[in-house]
Motif scaffolding. Structure first.
Motif, PDB file in Angstrom:
ATOM      1  N   PHE A 152       0.834  -1.201   0.000  1.00  0.00           N
ATOM      2  CA  PHE A 152       0.000   0.000   0.000  1.00  0.00           C
ATOM      3  C   PHE A 152       0.872   1.256   0.000  1.00  0.00           C
ATOM      4  CE2 PHE A 152      -2.286   3.401   2.157  1.00  0.00           C
ATOM      5  CZ  PHE A 152      -3.481   3.414   1.460  1.00  0.00           C
ATOM      6  N   GLN A 203      -4.711  -1.542  -3.962  1.00  0.00           N
ATOM      7  CA  GLN A 203      -3.998  -1.914  -2.739  1.00  0.00           C
ATOM      8  C   GLN A 203      -4.841  -1.641  -1.508  1.00  0.00           C
ATOM      9  OE1 GLN A 203      -1.363  -3.685  -2.593  1.00  0.00           O
ATOM     10  NE2 GLN A 203      -1.023  -3.636  -4.808  1.00  0.00           N
ATOM     11  N   SER A 207      -5.885  -4.561   1.156  1.00  0.00           N
ATOM     12  CA  SER A 207      -5.624  -4.396   2.587  1.00  0.00           C
ATOM     13  C   SER A 207      -6.889  -4.660   3.396  1.00  0.00           C
ATOM     14  CB  SER A 207      -5.120  -2.975   2.871  1.00  0.00           C
ATOM     15  OG  SER A 207      -3.900  -2.721   2.207  1.00  0.00           O
TER      16      SER A 207
END
Length: 216
Positions: A152, A203, A207
């Motif tokens: 990320f 991303q 997550s």
């Protein structure tokens, strides 16, 4: 009394989905870029929560391992104890005396009872391994092992790097035409930054999905 500290603003999953959806529909007018900092704060909070979970789970794993080790040692000692008691009872049974026979039978009955308890305890330890230890090992070595923020943060850095490059080029271009530009609206560079923005969104999704999977 206020401590003077302010909590970082976060973005909820619902808000992120709505903002991303709007960005896909109309990237030049969306407000997604203004919420990217909130996305970073949210991922940071998720990583912190996962760190706490990892710490607790490692302690549970250590405790269960200690219980299993001491339990197996207890089972081994109890089995030796049962064997000795059985031998003791058989000695009384072979003497032929009625009283000795009664004593021997009592010892044998106690041996049978103790052996059954030992078997149940041994089965409990095995179940504890299967139900707690093995799944914990799999979780700690798999989904909870990785760094949630690493991919990320890379997506964020790539976005920031590309943004800085584009802004520099636009400022230089404006200067060449006798203009001074200090700020650029998201809509002006939305198309040029689309690839980096989409990777950031991807991303963010990964997550959130990872955390939901680990906590489900």
């Amino acid at each position: 009394m206020s401590s003077g500290l302010t909590m970082p603003e976060l973005i909820s999953v619902t808000e992120f989905i709505d903002e991303t959806n709007e960005d896909y529909k109309a990237p030049t007018t969306s407000n997604f870029t203004t919420r990217m900092g909130h996305c970073r704060n949210a991922v940071g909070a998720l990583e912190e929560a996962l760190d706490l979970d990892r710490s607790v789970l490692y302690k549970i794993k250590k405790s269960v391992k200690a219980i299993n080790s001491s339990g197996l040692a207890h089972v081994e000692n109890e089995e030796q104890y049962v064997q000795s008691m059985q031998k003791f009872g058989e000695n009384y049974l072979t003497r032929g005396d009625r009283d000795d026979g009664d004593v021997g039978s009592a010892f044998i009955k106690f041996v049978v009872f103790t052996r059954e308890l030992t078997a149940l305890f041994k089965n409990l330890l095995q179940n504890m391994n299967n139900i707690i230890t093995f799944p914990l090992d799999s979780l700690l070595k798999g989904d909870l092992k990785g760094d949630l923020k690493k991919p990320f943060d890379k997506a964020w850095k790539d976005y920031e790097t590309k943004l800085a490059k584009i802004e520099k080029e636009k400022k230089e271009n404006a200067k060449m035409h006798g203009m001074i530009r200090t700020e650029f609206r998201g809509g002006e560079i939305a198309e040029e930054m689309e690839k980096e923005r989409r990777m950031f969104q991807l991303q963010m999704c990964e997550s959130v999905f990872l955390v939901v999977f680990c906590w489900s």
